[in-house]
Design an enzyme around this catalytic site. Structure first.
Site, PDB file in Angstrom:
ATOM      1  N   ARG A  21       0.800  -1.219   0.000  1.00  0.00           N
ATOM      2  CA  ARG A  21       0.000   0.000   0.000  1.00  0.00           C
ATOM      3  C   ARG A  21       0.834   1.270   0.000  1.00  0.00           C
ATOM      4  O   ARG A  21       0.482   2.264  -0.640  1.00  0.00           O
ATOM      5  CB  ARG A  21      -0.901  -0.031   1.251  1.00  0.00           C
ATOM      6  CG  ARG A  21      -1.703   1.204   1.539  1.00  0.00           C
ATOM      7  CD  ARG A  21      -2.378   1.095   2.910  1.00  0.00           C
ATOM      8  NE  ARG A  21      -1.418   0.971   4.002  1.00  0.00           N
ATOM      9  CZ  ARG A  21      -0.760   1.984   4.542  1.00  0.00           C
ATOM     10  NH1 ARG A  21      -0.955   3.200   4.123  1.00  0.00           N
ATOM     11  NH2 ARG A  21       0.108   1.778   5.525  1.00  0.00           N
ATOM     12  N   GLU A  58       2.570   4.539  24.610  1.00  0.00           N
ATOM     13  CA  GLU A  58       1.593   4.107  23.608  1.00  0.00           C
ATOM     14  C   GLU A  58       0.594   3.120  24.239  1.00  0.00           C
ATOM     15  O   GLU A  58      -0.621   3.215  24.025  1.00  0.00           O
ATOM     16  CB  GLU A  58       2.298   3.459  22.413  1.00  0.00           C
ATOM     17  CG  GLU A  58       1.326   3.095  21.293  1.00  0.00           C
ATOM     18  CD  GLU A  58       1.912   2.105  20.291  1.00  0.00           C
ATOM     19  OE1 GLU A  58       2.587   1.141  20.709  1.00  0.00           O
ATOM     20  OE2 GLU A  58       1.676   2.286  19.079  1.00  0.00           O
ATOM     21  N   TRP A  80       2.932   8.205  16.199  1.00  0.00           N
ATOM     22  CA  TRP A  80       1.656   8.184  15.464  1.00  0.00           C
ATOM     23  C   TRP A  80       1.388   9.469  14.676  1.00  0.00           C
ATOM     24  O   TRP A  80       0.323   9.625  14.066  1.00  0.00           O
ATOM     25  CB  TRP A  80       0.489   7.900  16.431  1.00  0.00           C
ATOM     26  CG  TRP A  80       0.372   6.439  16.757  1.00  0.00           C
ATOM     27  CD1 TRP A  80       0.812   5.792  17.885  1.00  0.00           C
ATOM     28  CD2 TRP A  80      -0.198   5.410  15.926  1.00  0.00           C
ATOM     29  NE1 TRP A  80       0.562   4.444  17.806  1.00  0.00           N
ATOM     30  CE2 TRP A  80      -0.060   4.186  16.610  1.00  0.00           C
ATOM     31  CE3 TRP A  80      -0.795   5.414  14.663  1.00  0.00           C
ATOM     32  CZ2 TRP A  80      -0.504   2.979  16.076  1.00  0.00           C
ATOM     33  CZ3 TRP A  80      -1.243   4.207  14.137  1.00  0.00           C
ATOM     34  CH2 TRP A  80      -1.091   3.015  14.836  1.00  0.00           C
ATOM     35  N   TYR A  94      -7.249   1.602  17.903  1.00  0.00           N
ATOM     36  CA  TYR A  94      -7.181   0.679  19.051  1.00  0.00           C
ATOM     37  C   TYR A  94      -7.923   1.115  20.308  1.00  0.00           C
ATOM     38  O   TYR A  94      -8.749   0.379  20.833  1.00  0.00           O
ATOM     39  CB  TYR A  94      -5.721   0.415  19.456  1.00  0.00           C
ATOM     40  CG  TYR A  94      -4.890  -0.157  18.353  1.00  0.00           C
ATOM     41  CD1 TYR A  94      -4.977  -1.507  18.032  1.00  0.00           C
ATOM     42  CD2 TYR A  94      -4.022   0.651  17.624  1.00  0.00           C
ATOM     43  CE1 TYR A  94      -4.212  -2.040  17.001  1.00  0.00           C
ATOM     44  CE2 TYR A  94      -3.254   0.122  16.596  1.00  0.00           C
ATOM     45  CZ  TYR A  94      -3.358  -1.226  16.287  1.00  0.00           C
ATOM     46  OH  TYR A  94      -2.616  -1.735  15.281  1.00  0.00           O
ATOM     47  N   ARG A 126     -12.309 -20.023  27.073  1.00  0.00           N
ATOM     48  CA  ARG A 126     -11.584 -20.014  25.795  1.00  0.00           C
ATOM     49  C   ARG A 126     -12.028 -18.837  24.944  1.00  0.00           C
ATOM     50  O   ARG A 126     -11.897 -18.841  23.735  1.00  0.00           O
ATOM     51  CB  ARG A 126     -11.814 -21.352  25.082  1.00  0.00           C
ATOM     52  CG  ARG A 126     -11.212 -22.505  25.873  1.00  0.00           C
ATOM     53  CD  ARG A 126     -11.466 -23.851  25.254  1.00  0.00           C
ATOM     54  NE  ARG A 126     -12.868 -24.222  25.310  1.00  0.00           N
ATOM     55  CZ  ARG A 126     -13.297 -25.489  25.428  1.00  0.00           C
ATOM     56  NH1 ARG A 126     -12.436 -26.484  25.492  1.00  0.00           N
ATOM     57  NH2 ARG A 126     -14.581 -25.747  25.471  1.00  0.00           N
ATOM     58  N   ARG A 127     -12.579 -17.839  25.643  1.00  0.00           N
ATOM     59  CA  ARG A 127     -13.110 -16.656  24.936  1.00  0.00           C
ATOM     60  C   ARG A 127     -12.484 -15.381  25.467  1.00  0.00           C
ATOM     61  O   ARG A 127     -13.129 -14.328  25.448  1.00  0.00           O
ATOM     62  CB  ARG A 127     -14.615 -16.574  25.146  1.00  0.00           C
ATOM     63  CG  ARG A 127     -15.338 -17.829  24.744  1.00  0.00           C
ATOM     64  CD  ARG A 127     -16.802 -17.751  25.172  1.00  0.00           C
ATOM     65  NE  ARG A 127     -17.479 -19.025  24.883  1.00  0.00           N
ATOM     66  CZ  ARG A 127     -18.727 -19.283  25.197  1.00  0.00           C
ATOM     67  NH1 ARG A 127     -19.471 -18.377  25.814  1.00  0.00           N
ATOM     68  NH2 ARG A 127     -19.259 -20.444  24.896  1.00  0.00           N
ATOM     69  N   CYS A 159      -3.035  -3.147  13.043  1.00  0.00           N
ATOM     70  CA  CYS A 159      -2.055  -4.179  12.670  1.00  0.00           C
ATOM     71  C   CYS A 159      -2.140  -5.320  13.662  1.00  0.00           C
ATOM     72  O   CYS A 159      -2.121  -6.478  13.291  1.00  0.00           O
ATOM     73  CB  CYS A 159      -0.645  -3.611  12.674  1.00  0.00           C
ATOM     74  SG  CYS A 159      -0.399  -2.470  11.322  1.00  0.00           S
ATOM     75  N   ARG A 179      -1.848  -8.922  11.786  1.00  0.00           N
ATOM     76  CA  ARG A 179      -2.078  -9.169  10.352  1.00  0.00           C
ATOM     77  C   ARG A 179      -0.913  -8.731   9.501  1.00  0.00           C
ATOM     78  O   ARG A 179      -0.680  -9.251   8.410  1.00  0.00           O
ATOM     79  CB  ARG A 179      -3.352  -8.444   9.879  1.00  0.00           C
ATOM     80  CG  ARG A 179      -3.236  -6.950   9.956  1.00  0.00           C
ATOM     81  CD  ARG A 179      -4.373  -6.186   9.283  1.00  0.00           C
ATOM     82  NE  ARG A 179      -4.162  -4.762   9.488  1.00  0.00           N
ATOM     83  CZ  ARG A 179      -3.401  -3.982   8.719  1.00  0.00           C
ATOM     84  NH1 ARG A 179      -2.796  -4.464   7.652  1.00  0.00           N
ATOM     85  NH2 ARG A 179      -3.243  -2.706   8.999  1.00  0.00           N
ATOM     86  N   ASP A 182       5.832  -4.863  10.390  1.00  0.00           N
ATOM     87  CA  ASP A 182       7.015  -4.159   9.875  1.00  0.00           C
ATOM     88  C   ASP A 182       8.165  -4.623  10.780  1.00  0.00           C
ATOM     89  O   ASP A 182       8.344  -4.113  11.888  1.00  0.00           O
ATOM     90  CB  ASP A 182       6.726  -2.655   9.990  1.00  0.00           C
ATOM     91  CG  ASP A 182       7.915  -1.746   9.691  1.00  0.00           C
ATOM     92  OD1 ASP A 182       9.059  -2.227   9.597  1.00  0.00           O
ATOM     93  OD2 ASP A 182       7.666  -0.528   9.576  1.00  0.00           O
ATOM     94  N   HIS A 220       7.027  -8.640   7.067  1.00  0.00           N
ATOM     95  CA  HIS A 220       7.824  -8.060   5.974  1.00  0.00           C
ATOM     96  C   HIS A 220       8.970  -7.175   6.429  1.00  0.00           C
ATOM     97  O   HIS A 220       8.940  -6.574   7.502  1.00  0.00           O
ATOM     98  CB  HIS A 220       6.915  -7.286   5.012  1.00  0.00           C
ATOM     99  CG  HIS A 220       5.991  -6.330   5.705  1.00  0.00           C
ATOM    100  ND1 HIS A 220       4.721  -6.695   6.114  1.00  0.00           N
ATOM    101  CD2 HIS A 220       6.137  -5.041   6.082  1.00  0.00           C
ATOM    102  CE1 HIS A 220       4.139  -5.667   6.698  1.00  0.00           C
ATOM    103  NE2 HIS A 220       4.974  -4.651   6.710  1.00  0.00           N
ATOM    104  N   ALA A 276       7.430   3.752   6.716  1.00  0.00           N
ATOM    105  CA  ALA A 276       6.560   3.799   5.533  1.00  0.00           C
ATOM    106  C   ALA A 276       5.173   4.262   5.960  1.00  0.00           C
ATOM    107  O   ALA A 276       4.610   3.729   6.916  1.00  0.00           O
ATOM    108  CB  ALA A 276       6.498   2.418   4.883  1.00  0.00           C
TER     109      ALA A 276
END
Ligand code: THF
Length: 277
Positions: A21, A58, A80, A94, A126-127, A159, A179, A182, A220, A276
């Site tokens: 992106r 943060e 940010w 968030y 488990r939740r 992210c 997801r 960096d 990445h 980036a």
């Protein structure tokens, strides 16, 4: 922190060129997992000096439920800035999803308060999940992050998308699904931030910290970080530092910056790199 260098080396050696992106270009791998035993020290990267102050502020800012960078600016944190509007707004990122997920009927869910309550009363659950991913407020890709924030959408989709806690034999573990990672700039922040959150949640629930498990989707290295990556891979990690948290705090919303003390952080010098946008 051999785990982190292993990730970095894996993506340098096996990553495939992929456009993104931001138009920067990356070397990318899909799917990777690291485990950090929090009993063996605090997982702050030692092969470059990391700015823990930004990481703590943060995390406190997320927990306050804030989505304007004013608190960060007051505390000298600028990580940010690039995505916020001139008024400092980031949209419902968030902090908003964690503390006041909108039910759509005028009420909202405080996912963090509910999480703590569930860990205390129903530790085998488990939740024990907190989600930042809210499809209703994702940014419109035709617009920039700032334009989206100005329209009340998220400047960036989260992210660190979803995290789950797990209690076993008096120890609290946390797994994060991220997801997009960096690896050079963001991931050291993300590891330390979630390790700290796990320790804080453990303390207020009278549990010992267990493991932090970090699961990455698109892992990445940006193409303009590759020289920095070589330098970092040439360095030998030091023994991890220790994090001391003021034991008197028993409310997850009651922590302040001075409640955290990092001991024995020995690191190599900082390494600068462009972010980036
Ligand atoms: N976008 C990109 N491209 N990478 C990210 O890591 C990232 N984030 C957040 C949102 N978008 C992202 C922002 N988090 C730095 C660290 C974390 C960031 C953004 C920037 C950074 O520049 N760190 C420098 C300076 C540290 C400081 O000033 O305190 C560093 O050397 O570590 C991932 O959550």
């Amino acid at each position: 922190m051999k785990e982190y260098l292993k990730l970095m080396r894996h993506v340098r050696d096996n990553g495939v060129k992929k456009e993104d992106r931001t138009g920067t270009g990356t070397l990318s791998v899909f799917g990777y997992q690291m485990r950090f035993n929090l009993q063996e020290g605090f997982p702050l990267v030692t092969t470059k000096k990391c700015h823990l102050k930004s990481i703590i502020h943060e995390l406190l800012w997320f927990l306050k439920g804030e989505t304007n960078i004013a608190y960060l600016k007051e505390n000298g944190v600028s990580i940010w800035d690039e995505w916020a509007t001139d008024e400092g707004e980031l949209g419902p990122v968030y902090g908003h999803q964690w503390r006041s997920w909108d039910r759509g009927d005028g009420t909202s869910v405080d996912q963090i308060a509910e999480l703590i309550e569930q860990i205390k009363t129903n530790p085998d659950s488990r939740r024990l999940i907190v989600s930042g991913w809210n499809p209703a407020v994702l940014p419109d890709t035709d617009y920039s992050p700032k334009e989206n924030a100005a329209m009340g959408k998220q400047a960036l989709p989260p992210c660190h998308t979803l995290f789950q806690f797990y209690v076993l034999e008096g120890k609290l573990s946390c797994q994060l699904y991220q997801r997009s990672g960096d690896i050079f700039l963001g991931v050291p922040f993300n590891i330390a931030s979630y390790a700290l959150l796990t320790m804080m949640v453990a303390q207020v629930c009278n549990l010992e910290p267990g493991e932090f498990i970090h699961t990455l989707g698109d892992a990445h290295l940006y193409s303009n970080h590759l020289e920095q990556v070589e330098l970092q891979l040439s360095r030998t990690p030091f023994t991890p530092p220790t994090m001391k948290i003021n034991p008197d705090v028993n409310d997850i919303f009651g922590f302040s910056f001075d409640d955290f003390t990092l001991e024995n952080y020995q690191s190599h010098p900082p390494i600068k790199a462009p972010v980036a946008i």
